[in-house]
Design an enzyme around this catalytic site. Structure first.
Site, PDB file in Angstrom:
ATOM      1  N   GLY A 236       0.898  -1.406  -0.508  1.00  0.00           N
ATOM      2  CA  GLY A 236       0.028  -0.772  -0.232  1.00  0.00           C
ATOM      3  C   GLY A 236       0.946   1.146  -0.114  1.00  0.00           C
ATOM      4  O   GLY A 236       0.322   2.590   0.156  1.00  0.00           O
ATOM      5  N   GLU A 273       4.408  -6.471   1.995  1.00  0.00           N
ATOM      6  CA  GLU A 273       4.061  -6.934   0.301  1.00  0.00           C
ATOM      7  C   GLU A 273       3.939  -6.030  -0.547  1.00  0.00           C
ATOM      8  O   GLU A 273       2.447  -5.895  -1.615  1.00  0.00           O
ATOM      9  CB  GLU A 273       2.897  -8.157   0.691  1.00  0.00           C
ATOM     10  CG  GLU A 273       2.147  -7.435   1.338  1.00  0.00           C
ATOM     11  CD  GLU A 273       0.835  -9.329   1.871  1.00  0.00           C
ATOM     12  OE1 GLU A 273       1.186  -9.978   1.511  1.00  0.00           O
ATOM     13  OE2 GLU A 273      -0.519  -8.706   1.832  1.00  0.00           O
ATOM     14  N   GLY A 275       2.967  -3.758  -3.837  1.00  0.00           N
ATOM     15  CA  GLY A 275       3.058  -4.194  -5.113  1.00  0.00           C
ATOM     16  C   GLY A 275       3.338  -2.656  -6.437  1.00  0.00           C
ATOM     17  O   GLY A 275       4.249  -2.631  -6.475  1.00  0.00           O
ATOM     18  N   ARG A 276       2.588  -2.490  -5.648  1.00  0.00           N
ATOM     19  CA  ARG A 276       2.441  -0.325  -6.945  1.00  0.00           C
ATOM     20  C   ARG A 276       3.679  -0.120  -7.185  1.00  0.00           C
ATOM     21  O   ARG A 276       5.093   0.133  -7.750  1.00  0.00           O
ATOM     22  CB  ARG A 276       1.466   0.506  -6.663  1.00  0.00           C
ATOM     23  CG  ARG A 276       1.033   1.651  -7.298  1.00  0.00           C
ATOM     24  CD  ARG A 276       0.627   2.403  -6.934  1.00  0.00           C
ATOM     25  NE  ARG A 276      -0.711   1.511  -6.514  1.00  0.00           N
ATOM     26  CZ  ARG A 276      -1.423   1.729  -7.420  1.00  0.00           C
ATOM     27  NH1 ARG A 276      -2.010   2.509  -8.522  1.00  0.00           N
ATOM     28  NH2 ARG A 276      -3.168   1.344  -6.702  1.00  0.00           N
ATOM     29  N   CYS A 345     -14.487   4.558 -29.343  1.00  0.00           N
ATOM     30  CA  CYS A 345     -15.089   5.299 -29.601  1.00  0.00           C
ATOM     31  C   CYS A 345     -16.129   5.650 -28.270  1.00  0.00           C
ATOM     32  O   CYS A 345     -17.389   5.011 -28.327  1.00  0.00           O
ATOM     33  CB  CYS A 345     -16.565   4.014 -30.741  1.00  0.00           C
ATOM     34  SG  CYS A 345     -16.689   2.389 -29.823  1.00  0.00           S
ATOM     35  N   TYR A 374      -0.415  -2.116 -12.128  1.00  0.00           N
ATOM     36  CA  TYR A 374      -1.697  -2.107 -11.790  1.00  0.00           C
ATOM     37  C   TYR A 374      -2.454  -0.792 -13.783  1.00  0.00           C
ATOM     38  O   TYR A 374      -3.040   0.189 -13.629  1.00  0.00           O
ATOM     39  CB  TYR A 374      -2.315  -0.697 -10.972  1.00  0.00           C
ATOM     40  CG  TYR A 374      -2.128  -2.071  -9.918  1.00  0.00           C
ATOM     41  CD1 TYR A 374      -3.201  -3.292  -9.690  1.00  0.00           C
ATOM     42  CD2 TYR A 374      -1.241  -1.222  -8.847  1.00  0.00           C
ATOM     43  CE1 TYR A 374      -2.979  -3.638  -8.103  1.00  0.00           C
ATOM     44  CE2 TYR A 374      -0.953  -2.177  -7.687  1.00  0.00           C
ATOM     45  CZ  TYR A 374      -1.639  -3.169  -7.899  1.00  0.00           C
ATOM     46  OH  TYR A 374      -1.349  -3.976  -6.269  1.00  0.00           O
TER      47      TYR A 374
HETATM   48  C1  LIG Z   1      -3.751  -7.964   0.715  1.00  0.00           C
HETATM   49  C2  LIG Z   1      -2.856  -7.120  -0.405  1.00  0.00           C
HETATM   50  N1  LIG Z   1      -1.687  -7.186   0.165  1.00  0.00           N
HETATM   51  C3  LIG Z   1      -1.098  -5.831  -0.875  1.00  0.00           C
HETATM   52  C4  LIG Z   1      -1.301  -4.880  -1.979  1.00  0.00           C
HETATM   53  C5  LIG Z   1      -0.400  -4.709  -2.606  1.00  0.00           C
HETATM   54  O1  LIG Z   1      -0.634  -2.800  -2.373  1.00  0.00           O
HETATM   55  P1  LIG Z   1       0.202  -1.992  -3.425  1.00  0.00           P
HETATM   56  O2  LIG Z   1       0.056  -2.168  -4.570  1.00  0.00           O
HETATM   57  O3  LIG Z   1      -0.946  -1.211  -3.165  1.00  0.00           O
HETATM   58  O4  LIG Z   1       0.786  -1.981  -2.514  1.00  0.00           O
HETATM   59  C6  LIG Z   1      -2.900  -5.300  -2.077  1.00  0.00           C
HETATM   60  C7  LIG Z   1      -3.655  -4.386  -3.037  1.00  0.00           C
HETATM   61  O5  LIG Z   1      -4.556  -4.247  -2.890  1.00  0.00           O
HETATM   62  C8  LIG Z   1      -3.210  -6.252  -0.861  1.00  0.00           C
HETATM   63  O6  LIG Z   1      -4.905  -6.395  -1.416  1.00  0.00           O
END
Ligand SMILES: Cc1ncc(COP(=O)(O)O)c(C=O)c1O
Length: 409
Positions: A236, A273, A275-276, A345, A374
């Site tokens: 997050g 953990e 991601g973004r 369109c 994403y």
């Molecule tokens: C349980 C959980 N972990 C990790 C993430 C990764 O979040 P982010 O990409 O915002 O770091 C998410 C995103 O929805 C999530 O739901």
């Protein structure tokens, strides 16, 4: 610096494509060198006692996984599909499997994998997993995902907890969960999982959250006589698309983590953990301008591709940052505001609205930055049957074994 995002290698590749063909360009370009640099930087800043996993939902492309693999402890999957893909692509790495609405078949798959920890989202899921573990006859490592309210930590645009959501269990469910775990010793509780929000840009607030997670996990440990070693504090970490330098301050966060661990861990390890924040800066979406026109007093540039490839701008409700790589034609407009759209369109196919440009002509390329997370994988790719974008991965330098040894130590 918070994000590693330099355009030079991407611009060089686009220039090469232009020299090779007159066909308008539409592509994703992933700079794996930038990705490697960024994930190494993230890893190096994390204090001892912390683990880093990559949430593959942000971008599960095989070369992306391969590039981050040496610098992470494992990968997080949020569906059966991601779990299978990650096991196939990264069989040597530990996996985490979270997300609501898991099927029995997916729970069974995860339980049977050699190194997969399940994040259990509800009492119902825990009961189903207990039956699966008993039938399988092997220990199944689990975390309980908890949805707690932490007063004073504020909201972001994307809240997964602290209020009614499908994610995790309420604290009131914990006595029943613990009772069920006692009756099913094959389920091995290894920790608690929290992911209350995404888009967190405030490092001090995130430190407060982590402190609260550790405190409550230690309280539960004592209250229920539990034996576990890890708190997963989720991901997050937020990205500011308009002003990347104002994105989550990872260095400030990691510096603060040392104190938090010292004062609140009491022997627990921390796991993250994200991601973004890991993959966003390595990706670029490139569209070549096909046409420019004026409509009711406003300029529009129509470029090859659109939000069916790159849904991030409408998903975030923002004007996506971009730079222009000029072609060879004289500008059609100069010092004007122009709305950048794709080929769909629908008036919703807008990537950035009323943007000031110095000069623009058909044949110029729009390079949308921060398109590595994403982006392609959340897009409605089959709409209108347009062709898929070209995919290019700019190689990272090979990683020397001695560097890896240092990381693993
Ligand atoms: C349980 C959980 N972990 C990790 C993430 C990764 O979040 P982010 O990409 O915002 O770091 C998410 C995103 O929805 C999530 O739901």
């Amino acid at each position: 610096m918070t994000l590693h995002c330099q355009p030079e290698r991407v611009e060089a590749l686009v220039a090469q494509w232009r020299a090779e063909s007159a066909e308008p360009i539409c592509a994703y370009v992933y700079d794996l060198q930038a990705l490697q640099q960024h994930v190494r930087w993230m890893r190096a800043a994390l204090p001892d006692g912390c683990e880093l996993y990559y949430a593959a939902k942000a971008n599960p492309e095989a070369p992306v996984l391969q590039t981050v693999a040496p610098w992470v402890d494992g990968f997080e999957a949020a569906s059966g599909g991601e779990l299978r893909w990650l096991h196939e692509q990264q069989p040597a790495h530990p996996l985490l499997f979270g997300g609501p609405g898991k099927l029995d078949s997916e729970l069974a798959l995860a339980a049977a994998l050699p190194d997969c920890t399940l994040h259990v989202e509800s009492l119902g899921e825990l009961a189903r997993l207990a039956s699966i573990a008993d039938a399988l006859g092997k220990p199944v490592p689990i975390f309980l995902r908890m949805n707690i309210a932490v007063p004073g930590i504020g909201d972001t645009r994307l809240m997964m907890g602290g209020k009614p959501t499908p994610f995790g269990m309420d604290e009131a469910d914990l006595p029943q969960a613990v009772e069920l775990l006692r009756r099913h010793p094959r389920l091995r509780l290894e920790g608690f999982h929290f992911h209350l929000m995404s888009h967190q840009r405030n490092a001090a607030m995130q430190l407060e959250l982590v402190r609260a997670y550790l405190d409550i996990a230690n309280r539960w440990k004592a209250a229920y006589g539990l034996d576990f070693a890890v708190v997963n504090a989720g991901g997050g970490f937020g990205v500011d698309y308009a002003e990347p330098a104002a994105s989550f301050d990872w260095l400030q966060f990691c510096a603060g983590l040392r104190d938090v661990l010292q004062q609140h861990a009491h022997g627990l390890r921390l796991r993250f953990e994200p991601g973004r924040y890991v993959s966003v800066a390595c990706g670029w979406y490139v569209m070549e301008v096909i046409d420019i026109k004026r409509s009711h007093g406003e300029y529009f540039a129509m470029a090859r591709g659109g939000t069916h490839h790159f849904r991030t701008p409408p998903a975030q409700g923002h004007d996506h940052p971009f730079r222009i790589l000029r072609g060879h034609r004289a500008p059609l407009i100069e010092h004007e505001r122009v709305t950048l759209v794709g080929q769909l369109c629908t008036p919703k196919d807008v990537l950035a609205r009323a943007q000031p440009v110095d000069a623009l002509a058909p044949g110029d390329c729009l390079l949308f930055s921060l398109a590595g997370a994403y982006a392609w994988n959340i897009s409605h790719q089959n709409f209108l049957m347009h062709p898929a974008p070209r995919m290019a991965f700019l190689e990272a330098a090979p990683v020397a074994q001695d560097t890896l040894a240092v990381r693993v130590a």
